[in-house]
Design an enzyme around this catalytic site. Structure first.
Site, short mmCIF file in Angstrom:
data_model
loop_
_atom_site.label_atom_id
_atom_site.label_comp_id
_atom_site.label_asym_id
_atom_site.label_seq_id
_atom_site.Cartn_x
_atom_site.Cartn_y
_atom_site.Cartn_z
CE LYS A 21 -5.56 11.57 -7.26
NZ LYS A 21 -4.31 10.80 -7.09
CG ASP A 36 0.29 12.22 -10.53
OD1 ASP A 36 -0.42 13.15 -10.12
OD2 ASP A 36 0.00 11.01 -10.36
CD GLN A 96 -3.73 7.29 -5.80
OE1 GLN A 96 -4.27 7.97 -6.65
NE2 GLN A 96 -3.16 7.82 -4.73
#
Ligand SMILES: NC(=O)c1ccc[n+]([C@@H]2O[C@H](COP(=O)([O-])OP(=O)(O)OC[C@H]3O[C@@H](n4cnc5c(N)ncnc54)[C@H](OP(=O)(O)O)[C@@H]3O)[C@@H](O)[C@H]2O)c1
Length: 287
Positions: free
Chosen positions: A54, A121, A98
């Site tokens: 990422k 997200d 994460q």
């Protein structure tokens, strides 16, 4: 029939080039650089790889990235304090925690603490609620990548019967919500299946588009697929033979019309859409 391959890697490169151009224009216009802060707790090897990829994606698109590492034994309080600091930092536009987090951490509490305007997200309840109401702020990255893959390959979504296997908050549920919304990229008739679904093959055989997000290697067999169907494999399973999806690729390829490979299908699109959301967050915060 041998299914055509839906090349997620090539589309992701195209999307990333588009985003890099948009980032350059944003920087020229505002003088600000979009910035993504990644939070990694513990030593989960897969998590480390995802975060590295990422960050690499950010760099290539001209987006700044930060990595904040906490030990596996970090307390809820330490993690919440870090999130609060990132929420307050005007140089940080997107925050990515994460997953999975260590068992001792209260995952919902941590994700709920992320400023909804920095929630790239789209896990915050406010953003989930907005998605359900058809007025999303951010679209969740993996379902958004899949929707783009369908749209940009001119695969008809409106009126199609989509069957999603898996009802996770990250993939299955938001995927279903997006494809059933009114308008472009939606208007599908959606069925969601899970581990309690009775006679799963009978349901999946009715799918024009079958989206599989279970986490079980080669679970979907040729008998579960309608001839000519579009099959999207979200699964990432590490086996002795390497990375494999949730679909028995070789067998299903003989039946399906179009199919995503693993790797090189959905995975690269997820990162592209994260970059898209980071730029969108920076735009929102710039006013
Ligand atoms: N490519 C990407 O970028 C990307 C992104 C996210 C996830 N993934 C991968 O996608 C897979 C799914 O991830 P996830 O986070 O959605 O997983 P998850 O949270 O573990 O959810 C799995 C879902 O599959 C269902 N399921 C499990 N066994 C089943 C069975 N035998 N029949 C029917 N349904 C079954 C479960 O049903 P119940 O709810 O009844 O338990 C659950 O809803 C994983 O391999 C993950 O690594 C890939």
């Amino acid at each position: 029939m041998t299914a055509a391959i839906l090349d997620g890697k090539a589309l992701a490169e195209e999307l990333r080039a588009e985003i890099a151009r948009q980032v350059a224009a944003f920087k020229a216009e505002t003088g600000a650089t979009p910035c993504l802060a990644a939070v990694l707790v513990g030593e989960n090897p897969a998590g480390q790889v995802y975060v590295r990829n990422k960050r690499k994606g950010c760099e290539q698109a001209g987006i700044d990235s930060q990595l904040h590492r906490l030990p596996a034994a970090a307390s809820n309080a330490e993690l919440l304090e870090l999130i609060e600091r990132l929420n307050r930092d005007p140089a940080v536009h997107g925050i990515l925690v994460q997953l999975p987090l260590p068992d001792a951490v209260d995952e919902s509490r941590v994700l709920d603490a992320v400023d909804p305007l920095k929630d790239v997200d789209a896990f915050h309840p406010q953003n989930v609620g907005r998605l359900m109401q058809g007025r999303p702020r951010f679209l969740p990255c993996t379902p958004h990548g899949i929707q783009q893959l369908l749209l940009r390959n001119q695969i008809p979504i409106a009126g199609s019967h989509v069957v999603v296997i898996g009802r996770s908050d990250i993939v299955g549920k938001p995927m279903a919500a997006m494809l059933m919304q009114r308008g472009t990229g939606g208007d599908a008739t959606v069925t969601v299946c899970h581990s309690r679904t009775r006679d799963l093959p009978a349901v999946t055989r009715r799918a024009d588009i079958l989206i599989v997000a279970i986490g079980r290697a080669k679970f979907v067999t040729a008998e579960m697929v309608k001839p000519g169907a579009v099959v999207i494999d979200v699964g990432i399973n590490r086996t002795d033979a390497g990375l494999v999806g949730d679909v028995d690729f070789e067998a299903v390829r003989a039946v399906a019309g179009q199919i995503t490979p693993v790797p090189g299908g959905v995975g690269p699109l997820t990162i592209a859409m994260l970059l898209h959301n980071t730029l969108a967050a920076a735009r929102m915060q710039a006013g």
